[in-house]
Design a protein around this motif. Structure first.
Motif, PDB file in Angstrom:
ATOM      1  N   UNK D 292       0.905  -1.307   0.076  1.00 15.19           N
ATOM      2  CA  UNK D 292      -0.103  -0.009   0.069  1.00 15.19           C
ATOM      3  C   UNK D 292       0.847   1.224  -0.070  1.00 15.19           C
ATOM      4  N   UNK D 293       1.975   1.108   0.589  1.00 14.54           N
ATOM      5  CA  UNK D 293       3.216   2.464   0.717  1.00 14.54           C
ATOM      6  C   UNK D 293       3.468   2.532  -0.676  1.00 14.54           C
ATOM      7  N   UNK D 294       3.888   1.519  -1.544  1.00 15.15           N
ATOM      8  CA  UNK D 294       4.112   1.480  -2.815  1.00 15.15           C
ATOM      9  C   UNK D 294       3.072   2.327  -3.787  1.00 15.15           C
ATOM     10  N   UNK D 295       1.833   2.008  -3.413  1.00 16.38           N
ATOM     11  CA  UNK D 295       0.891   2.647  -4.133  1.00 16.38           C
ATOM     12  C   UNK D 295       0.600   4.190  -3.564  1.00 16.38           C
ATOM     13  N   UNK D 296       0.818   4.485  -2.495  1.00 14.36           N
ATOM     14  CA  UNK D 296       0.588   5.791  -1.961  1.00 14.36           C
ATOM     15  C   UNK D 296       1.724   6.649  -2.643  1.00 14.36           C
ATOM     16  N   UNK D 297       3.101   6.206  -2.464  1.00 15.72           N
ATOM     17  CA  UNK D 297       4.159   6.823  -3.000  1.00 15.72           C
ATOM     18  C   UNK D 297       4.344   6.907  -4.618  1.00 15.72           C
ATOM     19  N   UNK D 298       3.986   6.039  -5.330  1.00 19.82           N
ATOM     20  CA  UNK D 298       4.241   5.719  -6.606  1.00 19.82           C
ATOM     21  C   UNK D 298       3.018   6.212  -7.365  1.00 19.82           C
ATOM     22  N   UNK D 299       1.748   6.517  -6.808  1.00 19.19           N
ATOM     23  CA  UNK D 299       0.560   6.396  -7.476  1.00 19.19           C
ATOM     24  C   UNK D 299      -0.167   7.738  -7.023  1.00 19.19           C
ATOM     25  N   UNK D 300      -0.577   7.567  -5.937  1.00 16.90           N
ATOM     26  CA  UNK D 300      -1.429   8.634  -5.597  1.00 16.90           C
ATOM     27  C   UNK D 300      -0.861   9.988  -5.221  1.00 16.90           C
ATOM     28  N   UNK D 301       0.305   9.724  -4.411  1.00 13.60           N
ATOM     29  CA  UNK D 301       0.567  10.998  -3.835  1.00 13.60           C
ATOM     30  C   UNK D 301       2.021  11.714  -4.165  1.00 13.60           C
ATOM     31  N   UNK D 393      -2.167   3.197  -9.099  1.00 15.03           N
ATOM     32  CA  UNK D 393      -2.679   2.613  -7.816  1.00 15.03           C
ATOM     33  C   UNK D 393      -3.340   1.331  -7.870  1.00 15.03           C
ATOM     34  N   UNK D 394      -4.033   1.078  -9.049  1.00 15.86           N
ATOM     35  CA  UNK D 394      -4.800  -0.044  -9.334  1.00 15.86           C
ATOM     36  C   UNK D 394      -3.682  -1.127  -9.385  1.00 15.86           C
ATOM     37  N   UNK D 395      -2.694  -0.990 -10.184  1.00 19.92           N
ATOM     38  CA  UNK D 395      -1.821  -1.897 -10.666  1.00 19.92           C
ATOM     39  C   UNK D 395      -0.841  -2.292  -9.338  1.00 19.92           C
ATOM     40  N   UNK D 396      -0.592  -1.341  -8.544  1.00 22.42           N
ATOM     41  CA  UNK D 396       0.289  -1.551  -7.372  1.00 22.42           C
ATOM     42  C   UNK D 396      -0.712  -2.381  -6.369  1.00 22.42           C
TER      43      UNK D 396
END
Lengths: 182, 102, 524, 729
Positions: D292-301, D393-396
């Motif tokens: 979820x962190x990866x998604x946070x960092x690399x996608x959303x934020x 985000x979806x992919x992560x």
């Protein structure tokens, strides 16, 4: 004539008491010997018509000094009844020196012409009164008198200080166990 | 009248005995006693000389008084020292105390 | 204003010393001494709060609460104290930090009475420097602060370690550090004393305000009152450098800084807190109070030199900190890095006298002084907390503590981030203001310092990395977390860091007003 | 509630959640995630309200009168620095995707960290959970165990969410920077979440330090902007007059205008944050954090923040580019973006770790956006930013779901394999159908599958703009990158989901709980649907059916400063290229990788590409290069040069030499002056007395009586002498 007898008796007693005072290992008894000597001395003063001094001798020596010694002995409790040897190892030297002294003194007295002389004049009946005046007269003995007083005062304070001195507790403050926690 | 020499003899005897005591005794109090004896001898001497040689004057008497005072002072200080020494060393044997040793 | 507030400064100044005397008469039991010392140090803090409340912020650029009594009338020295915005902030910092440092020293076990007394005397010395409005009085307090600190390092410093001064001459590390501290400061004071006396002679007074007025209005080629026949400009230059060296040693500016890592590392925890928190500020305060107003022309002329040294301090301090394995020494070097920015800002303000840049730079400098006081004290305290438990400061010995002591870990993270300059915490604001003020004036040196700022991140992370992160070292598996006392020490510091980060105006308002006055003074 | 108040309050719930969890709730897992999710839902609600109100106001009106409120924060001699909140159309669209992705990620985290599972057998704070043994149906087997630092995770991500909201609603660069840095801290904490893992620790430090390089430049840029304009608020700085003045005054370096130089400095911040070459190295390593962190960092934020920044300051860049006397920063930006897009895509082709592929794909896609800004297509960049946020985000989250499923299988079978290596997977479409379909949607969006996916529309727009603006270098680079993107996406999908399971663990993989799949489904809706708001007018058939809402909406923000682009003839070349590379890449990927049947099989590309493949697999050796070029020299500079040599040897050496000199001088004075000359005389005197005293020492016994004895003996001797002479005479 009575005076002769009294003198002889008292002198003998004094010498004997003095011997007791310097030889007895019990210090209380030695002190009693000293008291006897002091008292004998007072008697001799009376014979010498020095009445003021005789009284002073009794009051100061016996009333104060001897009592002080007794107190000192009692304060240091087991010193009084110590049963060790009375003399130290080198006492023979003391005998030699004291003997030499005795021989010398006797010789000296024996060879001194004035030793068998008589009193030149009687003592003034008003002598004590005059003595008192002389002691405080500016042209008399006021300075020695005052010096003696000052000496006494100094000795008094010094004695109190020295005897009082060791009372403070030395060493680190003793920590209580509860204070050792962090 | 008793000759002066008799007094001097008594005095000398007291002095020698006192000197012996002061020199030979172990206990400090005993030394003090010896010293007191010697003082008394001197006192007796002084009074005797006054009476026989100069009865009109005051020198001898005053001398005696001063000796009295000095003796009293000496004994007071001596005993105080004695007590202090006893407290500190637990003994009052003079020959065991050698702090002044060079 | 009540009558007793007329003597408020004297009260603040001398209550710690008075407290130390009271301590002397109290029983030596550590418990009594500790609490008494704490109370004695809280009194000046409460009084400072009273001072703050009664302070007229509209006139923050002027001296208030002035007290003046003749002292050495013959040479024109007086007991003359007063506060303006700058001193007020510094006094607040001092009285705020000392109780916390005393609370932090509750773990001291040996000779508690002497320790606490020295600490309280130290407080009086430091406060005196900030309050004095008389050059001689200033110097007296300047020196007074030195003595207790020397003994604190010398007597209560860390027990281990030694330094070889030259082959065959090795000293215990704390002795070495204390000596170094002493020798350095004394060396600086020597010139300062001479320069102060020269000022006193020339102007005929030691009163700060009078000296300021007369000294800057000296005209003619040679000095009055002194038969030297040396040109005024030369005398001023020499005196300027005497002042600068004395204060630069204290800040410390590169290359006079090597006493600092030693002294900070060897001092007891609370000693380091005060050293870094307040004592370093004495030097920076000297720059602001004396160097700039007394030597505006010289400061302007030599600003690049000063800026160069400051930039070197910022850069090399950060680099040296990064190269450390002793956690405490790392924090000590960080002080050099942070104080370098202060001096850089001073240099920029001197160069750009009278401009907006100068005001911004000085605002940043004073705020940075306060902020560094908070963060450095906090960091030293936290290193001390770790040392109290583990008895080692070697970063290589630690690891994985974030799981064992999460509370400590969080607090350390917070303080370290404040020190690093994370926005939202205090240091960021001051660093931003300094960069904003110095960049247009001294771009090259600012750029060099910014490289230092990069390495600030590196060394902070190095500390965190080795202390908190990484595999757990087995022997620390049962390390206890912070105690209530320790939380009480760090809590106020953290609260203030956060407050100043979010709402810097709490302090900046008063700083700004007094700095505007200073800059106007410089502009003439 | 007024809009402004709502804006002020928007970032606060996550911050409050952070404080609550850290201070009070860290013992309770349930309370922690409840509070955290509640807080982001609150912020989401606020964002949606604001978004709808913004829609109600309309793009033009909002762009001219944005929601804005501010208060004084820093004093100055002549001007005051104000900070505040701000909402214009760009903020509104950013807020929209940020709010959605954050909520989805929070919900997903509950499942990802195994909420409701038992405590692990040997789990320890600082390591990922290792699984717990439970007894079921009479036999023991291992199941996933709950994360030991569950509450801590929600505290950190809440703070992260606060940082992002703060950044988005800021009306000025200073608070934007604050949010930016707070996210930096959180990314440090979250990448190093399993802090006892050596690799996680190194990755966290690397991420923080690499981004800090950019941040320092950015701080300087902000300070410079403050110097130049006396303000940092968008409304003040992006004033046409101010911009004109900035663009026409020279900066001290590089032959740039002040505007250009500041823009470049700010862009370096973006390079660090958005992981553009040459500061890209941290992002792949950041995969050490929980998914979820990866998604946070690399996608959303976080990485979006970098692109958001350069879109935000686009007027400044544009103004700088308009003045021909000065060097423009735009080509630099375009070059770095395009180069990064291609460069990262090539690396992604050779990676086997499912998350690492996505990480490089992120770098590549961010390169697209940066390149778009560099060629002036800020609307396209913003559009791609939003669509990319959704599908990445979806992919992560999908990859996290795959890993989670694989971990389940690994625990079940006890195989010692890497659950993140795609070669160990295969055939997961049947085991994890929801994950498969959502991942497919996300992957196709990334690859730009024509018409239906959002990724197609945004990517096509960038290509179209590049082509239309005659930036042919950028266009072809991005086209090749798009081909590679489609290729590695299909490679990933083929290796992971298609074919047959290649390991036992893959056979026993399990679909993940609803907390993880629901966010996947929600995000896949956006991954498809969000593209429809940006259908260009010229598009055959569909063009004009739907309004090009995004263009109007975001374009409205800047048309105050940026002159309207002339309508260029919309060629169909970029469109065809776009479709071709997308479909071609996907097909190629399937064809090459469908034949992989064994887990230990070498990559089909390894043989034909030879050493180039090794180079790609090792990421062009950038880590090694940087270690050699920067890290080790800097470390040497710090420890050896500065500390040991400069401080300890030179400065302390001089000091010690002075000390030794003084000491020796003192010794000299003492040994050769004081002692022989002055003391010599005194000593001789003293020595004589001493020798004399030594002689007499023997009689000093210290005993009183000895002295008395001697004295009296002398009296006796004296008496005898007197007597002798008396008798003689």
């Amino acid at each position: 004539m009575v005076a002769y007898w009294i003198f002889a008796l008292v002198s003998l007693l004094m010498v004997l008491a003095a011997l007791v005072a310097v030889t007895n290992r019990n210090l209380v008894r030695a002190t009693m010997g000293l008291v006897l000597v002091l008292f004998g001395n007072a008697v001799l003063f009376v014979l010498l018509e020095a009445y003021f001094l005789a009284v002073a001798q009794v009051i100061i020596y016996i009333g104060a000094i001897a009592i002080l010694i007794v107190f000192a002995i009692m304060l240091t409790r087991h010193v009084g009844d110590a049963w060790g040897p009375a003399f130290h190892r080198a006492w023979a030297w003391a005998v030699v020196v004291a003997g030499g002294l005795a021989v010398g003194l006797l010789f000296w007295i024996a060879h001194w012409p004035a030793a068998d002389g008589k009193a030149k004049s009687p003592v003034d009946p008003q002598y004590t009164k005059l003595l008192g005046k002389a002691l405080v007269a500016p042209d008399g003995y006021v300075i020695p008198f005052e010096v003696a007083s000052a000496l006494l005062l100094a000795a008094l304070i010094g004695a109190i200080y020295v005897a009082w001195g060791g009372r403070r507790v030395k060493g680190p403050y003793p920590q209580r166990s509860e204070e050792k926690e962090a | 009248m008793i000759p002066l020499g008799a007094y001097l003899m008594v005095s000398a005897a007291l002095f020698v005995i006192g000197a012996f005591g002061a020199l030979a005794r172990k206990s400090a109090v005993a030394i003090l006693i010896g010293l007191e004896l010697m003082f008394n001898a001197a006192l007796l001497n002084a009074v005797a000389f006054w009476r026989y040689l100069h009865p009109q004057g005051f020198d001898g008497t005053v001398f005696a008084i001063v000796i009295l005072a000095v003796a009293a002072a000496e004994v007071a200080v001596g005993l105080a020292l004695f007590i202090a020494v006893y407290r500190r060393f637990g003994t009052a044997e003079a020959d065991e105390i050698a702090l002044l040793r060079g | 204003m009540n009558s007793w507030t007329n003597h408020l400064l004297t009260l603040i100044l001398f209550t710690p010393a008075l407290g130390a005397l009271v301590l002397w008469f109290l029983p030596s039991r550590p418990k009594v001494q500790r609490w008494a010392a704490l109370v004695a140090s809280l009194v000046p803090f409460v009084l400072t709060v009273v001072l703050w409340v009664n302070f007229d912020f509209q006139r923050a650029g002027e001296f208030q609460f002035i007290e003046r009594y003749p002292w050495y009338d013959a040479i024109g020295a007086a007991y003359h104290v007063g506060v303006d915005g700058l001193s007020l902030v510094m006094v607040l910092l001092t009285t705020f930090l000392v109780p916390l440092a005393i609370l932090a020293s509750f773990s001291i076990q040996e000779r508690v009475k002497a320790y606490m007394m020295l600490f309280l005397f130290l407080e009086t010395g430091m406060l005196g420097v900030f309050l004095a409005l008389d050059l001689l009085l200033f110097f007296v307090f300047w020196e007074i602060g030195l003595v207790p600190m020397f003994f604190l390092i010398f007597q209560w410093g860390s027990a281990k370690g030694e330094r070889t001064v030259w082959p065959g001459f090795t000293l215990q590390a704390r002795v070495y550090a204390a000596m170094k501290f002493m020798v350095y400061t004394m060396a600086g004071s020597l010139g300062l004393l001479l320069a102060l006396q020269m000022l006193g002679l020339v102007t005929g007074s030691f009163d700060y305000l009078q000296v300021l007025e007369r000294w800057n209005s000296i005209s003619g080629p040679v000095l009055p009152n002194i038969p030297l026949y040396i040109p005024v400009s030369l005398v001023k230059k020499v005196a300027f450098w005497a002042f600068v060296v004395a204060f630069a040693l204290k800040v410390p500016v590169w290359p006079f800084h090597t006493w600092l890592p030693d002294a900070h590392t060897e001092a007891p925890t609370a000693g380091s807190m005060i050293l870094a928190g307040v004592l370093l500020k004495l030097g920076a305060y000297g720059f602001l109070r004396f160097v700039l107003p007394l030597y505006p022309a010289e400061s302007q002329f030599y600003a690049p030199v000063l800026a160069f040294l400051a930039a070197m301090a910022a850069l090399l301090g950060a680099l040296a900190a990064w190269g450390q394995w002793d956690f405490k020494r790392l924090v000590a070097y960080s002080s050099i890095n942070h104080m370098g920015f202060v001096v850089l800002a001073v240099a920029a303000a001197a160069k750009a006298a009278g401009t907006e840049h100068a005001v911004q730079a000085l605002n940043g400098a004073v705020l940075q002084m306060f902020n560094h006081g908070l963060t450095a004290a906090g960091m030293f305290f936290l290193v001390g907390v770790l040392y109290d438990r583990a008895h080692t400061r070697n970063l290589k010995d630690f690891g994985g503590l974030f799981g064992t002591v999460p509370f400590y870990g969080g607090v350390l993270m917070f303080t370290a981030m404040a020190s690093l300059g994370l926005p939202g915490l205090n240091s960021f604001v001051s660093e931003f203001l300094i960069v904003r003020g110095t960049w247009p004036v001294l771009p090259v040196f600012t750029a060099i310092s910014l490289v230092g700022l990069l390495f600030t991140g590196a060394y902070i992370l190095k500390g965190l990395k080795h202390a908190l992160f990484g595999p757990l070292v087995e022997k620390w598996a049962n390390l206890p977390d912070m105690t209530l006392r320790e939380v009480l020490v760090i809590g106020p510091l953290m609260a203030l860091m956060l407050l100043l980060g979010i709402w810097p105006l709490t302090l900046l308002d008063v700083i700004h007003r007094s700095m505007v006055a200073l800059v106007n003074l410089l502009a003439g | 509630m007024t809009n402004e108040l709502l804006l002020w309050l928007l970032p606060l719930p996550p911050l409050l959640a952070f404080a609550l969890i850290v201070l009070f709730l860290n013992k309770s897992n349930k309370a922690s995630h409840t509070v955290a999710i509640l807080s982001v839902v609150l912020s989401w609600l606020g964002s949606m309200v604001l978004f709808l109100r913004a829609l109600g106001i309309g793009a033009e009106a909002l762009a001219e009168h944005p929601m804005h409120d501010s208060l004084v924060w820093l004093p100055g001699k002549t001007s005051l620095l104000r900070i505040g909140v701000y909402l214009d159309p760009l903020t509104a669209v950013t807020l929209f995707f940020v709010a959605w992705t954050i909520v989805m990620i929070f919900v997903y985290s509950v499942g990802y960290h195994n909420y409701g599972q038992p405590k692990g057998d040997h789990d320890e704070k600082g390591y990922p959970p290792h699984g717990a043994t439970v007894e079921e149906h009479g036999h023991k087997h291992k199941v996933p165990s709950i994360e030991p630092m569950y509450a801590r995770f929600f505290a950190f991500v809440s703070l992260f969410a606060f940082g992002m909201y703060l950044l988005v609603v800021s009306d000025n660069l200073l608070t934007l920077f604050a949010g930016w840095e707070i996210m930096g801290l959180c990314s440090f904490l979250l990448i190093g979440f399993w802090f006892k893992k050596e690799s996680a620790r190194a990755a966290a430090i690397k991420a923080f330090m690499t981004t800090r390089v950019g941040d320092v430049f950015m701080l300087l840029g902000i300070a410079y902007l403050y110097v130049a304009t006396g303000s940092l608020a968008y409304t003040d700085v992006f004033n046409p007059e101010v911009l004109h003045q900035l663009a026409h005054s020279p900066a001290p370096v590089l032959g740039m205008s002040v505007a250009g130089f500041i823009g470049l400095l700010l862009f370096i911040g973006t390079v660090g944050k958005s992981a553009q070459w040459p500061l890209h190295v941290w992002l792949p390593d950041a995969m050490e954090g929980p998914t979820p962190v990866s998604a946070m960092i690399h996608a959303a934020t976080m990485v979006s923040a970098g692109v958001y920044l350069i879109i935000r300051v686009f007027p400044l860049l544009h103004a700088a580019a308009e003045v021909p006397e000065f060097l423009s920063p735009m080509p630099i930006i375009a070059f770095i973006g395009a180069f990064t897009a291609l460069f990262a895509a090539t690396i992604a082709v050779a990676q086997n770790d499912i998350k690492r592929v996505l990480a490089y794909s992120t770098i590549s896609q961010l390169g697209y956006m940066v390149a778009a800004v560099g060629i002036g297509a800020y609307v396209a960049a913003a559009f791609h930013l939003v669509t990319h946020a959704f599908f990445k985000a979806l992919l992560f989250l999908g990859s996290g779901s795959v890993i989670h499923g694989m971990e389940h299988g690994v625990l079940h079978t006890g195989e010692r394999i890497d659950p993140q290596n795609m070669y160990n997977m295969g055939g997961l479409r049947r085991k994890m159908p929801i994950t498969f379909w959502t991942f497919l949607i996300g992957g196709f969006a990334l690859a730009g599958f024509p018409v239906v996916t959002a990724g197609f529309w945004s990517k096509d727009e960038i290509l179209g703009e590049a082509f239309a603006g005659h930036h042919m270098g950028v266009f072809w680079t991005l086209a090749v990158a798009a081909l590679l993107t489609a290729f590695y996406t299909m490679r990933q999908i083929t290796l992971t989901f298609l074919g047959e399971p290649r390991t036992e663990a893959a056979k026993h993989a399990h679909e993940t709980p609803w907390t993880m799949t629901v966010p996947l489904m929600v995000l896949s809706v956006f991954a498809v649907g969000y593209g429809w708001v940006g259908v260009p007018k010229y598009f055959p058939v569909l063009g004009g059916l739907l309004p090009h809402w995004f263009q109007e909406w975001v374009g409205a923000v800047f048309h105050l400063y940026v002159k309207e682009e002339q309508a260029v003839s919309h060629s169909l070349v970029p469109l065809l290229v776009s479709i071709l590379v997308s479909l071609g890449g996907l097909a190629l990927g399937y064809v090459v990788y469908r034949g992989v049947t064994r887990a230990d099989q070498p990559d089909p590309l390894a043989r034909p590409l030879g050493p180039i493949f090794t180079l790609l697999k090792n990421k062009y050796y950038f880590d090694e290069l940087y270690a050699f070029l920067f890290v080790r020299p800097a470390y040497w500079l710090a420890e050896v040069f500065t500390f040991r040599w400069l401080d300890r040897t030179v400065i302390d050496g001089i000091l010690h030499a002075v000390a030794r000199l003084s000491w020796n001088l003192g010794q000299f004075l003492r040994n050769y002056i004081d002692l022989p000359l002055i003391n010599g005389f005194g000593d001789a005197l003293g020595e004589g007395a001493k020798g004399f005293g030594r002689l007499f020492r023997a009689i000093q016994s210290g005993r009183v009586q000895h002295y008395m004895l001697v004295a009296l003996a002398h009296v006796v001797a004296f008496l005898m002498l007197v007597y002798y002479y008396a008798t003689m005479s």
